[in-house]
Design a protein around this motif. Sequence first.
Motif, PDB file in Angstrom:
ATOM      1  N   ASP A 116      -0.026 -59.118 -33.278  1.00  0.00           N
ATOM      2  CA  ASP A 116      -1.015 -59.069 -34.359  1.00  0.00           C
ATOM      3  C   ASP A 116      -2.186 -59.996 -34.073  1.00  0.00           C
ATOM      4  N   GLY A 117      -1.882 -61.200 -33.570  1.00  0.00           N
ATOM      5  CA  GLY A 117      -2.946 -62.157 -33.294  1.00  0.00           C
ATOM      6  C   GLY A 117      -3.844 -61.743 -32.153  1.00  0.00           C
ATOM      7  N   ALA A 118      -3.297 -61.012 -31.187  1.00  0.00           N
ATOM      8  CA  ALA A 118      -4.100 -60.599 -30.033  1.00  0.00           C
ATOM      9  C   ALA A 118      -4.727 -59.226 -30.230  1.00  0.00           C
ATOM     10  N   VAL A 119      -3.903 -58.224 -30.486  1.00  0.00           N
ATOM     11  CA  VAL A 119      -4.386 -56.836 -30.501  1.00  0.00           C
ATOM     12  C   VAL A 119      -4.913 -56.419 -31.870  1.00  0.00           C
ATOM     13  N   LEU A 120      -4.125 -56.641 -32.905  1.00  0.00           N
ATOM     14  CA  LEU A 120      -4.563 -56.210 -34.236  1.00  0.00           C
ATOM     15  C   LEU A 120      -5.844 -56.911 -34.659  1.00  0.00           C
ATOM     16  N   ALA A 121      -5.936 -58.206 -34.389  1.00  0.00           N
ATOM     17  CA  ALA A 121      -7.159 -58.946 -34.745  1.00  0.00           C
ATOM     18  C   ALA A 121      -8.370 -58.380 -34.010  1.00  0.00           C
ATOM     19  N   SER A 122      -8.205 -58.068 -32.731  1.00  0.00           N
ATOM     20  CA  SER A 122      -9.312 -57.501 -31.963  1.00  0.00           C
ATOM     21  C   SER A 122      -9.679 -56.105 -32.456  1.00  0.00           C
ATOM     22  N   LEU A 123      -8.674 -55.336 -32.843  1.00  0.00           N
ATOM     23  CA  LEU A 123      -8.937 -54.016 -33.422  1.00  0.00           C
ATOM     24  C   LEU A 123      -9.720 -54.148 -34.719  1.00  0.00           C
ATOM     25  N   ASN A 124      -9.336 -55.097 -35.551  1.00  0.00           N
ATOM     26  CA  ASN A 124     -10.030 -55.287 -36.830  1.00  0.00           C
ATOM     27  C   ASN A 124     -11.497 -55.617 -36.639  1.00  0.00           C
ATOM     28  N   THR A 125     -11.805 -56.582 -35.782  1.00  0.00           N
ATOM     29  CA  THR A 125     -13.207 -56.966 -35.598  1.00  0.00           C
ATOM     30  C   THR A 125     -14.006 -55.814 -34.989  1.00  0.00           C
ATOM     31  N   LEU A 126     -13.399 -55.083 -34.066  1.00  0.00           N
ATOM     32  CA  LEU A 126     -14.105 -53.967 -33.438  1.00  0.00           C
ATOM     33  C   LEU A 126     -14.366 -52.843 -34.434  1.00  0.00           C
TER      34      LEU A 126
END
Length: 253
Positions: A116-126
């Motif tokens: 979540d901290g690596a992939v989900l967070a990056s997905l959210n900002t993108l």
Amino acid sequence: MQIRDQIVLVTGGARGLGLAITQTLIAEGARVVVNYLSSKVQAEQLAQQFPNQVFAFQADVTDKAQVEQLFAATKQHFGSAIHSIVNNALIHFEFNGDARPKIEDLTALTMTRQFDGAVLASLNTLQVALDDMKQAHFGRIVNIGTNLVQNPVVPYHDYTAAKAALLAFTRTASQDLGQYGINVNMLSGGLLQTTDASKATPDAVFEIIAASTPLRRVTTPEEFASAIMMFLSPYSRAVTGQNLIVDGGLVKG
């Protein structure tokens, strides 16, 4: 677009590596959105010191609703949308080989927290940035990875697996978004001397890394931050889907 003309979001931008990235961007003349979760004092100090360049905003980037609030507040503050994102925020983690979760101790929660901290967070900002970046036909996404994916000398299973997934997402996103003028790349570091995550690392480990590295020293957060500027600058406009390892030559990509 030159770096000095950009509004750049740095997640986790008030301390550790994030602070080094923020300071480098300020020196380049960029406007910087310093996202933080718990480093309120440090973030507000940056905003007070550089009122024309820094906007500090608290948000948990694993929560899409909070990310939406962050982007809306930035647009109101600067009068323009975010152009570039450095996905740097790290869920609480320490590079301490003795205290790392062993395979026998790993749980779904431990693995999911890092994902979540690596992939989900990056997905959210993108996702939240996407409409504005498409409209501008410009966007620069820089995800922060690790050379442990290529060389897992210390098996930090949860952290390394999450960063490997982020590398895969970096490459698939670059394939999907290049048509809109959005470049997505990754910079992967080794152990940096010193950040909040690496302060638990014994000095002997740093000495071993330095002796094994062609440059004979451990990379600093400031050196790593400087390399990020390449991916934000016009000099990398034809570069996307790449993973640049910045560790003094220790690991060959």
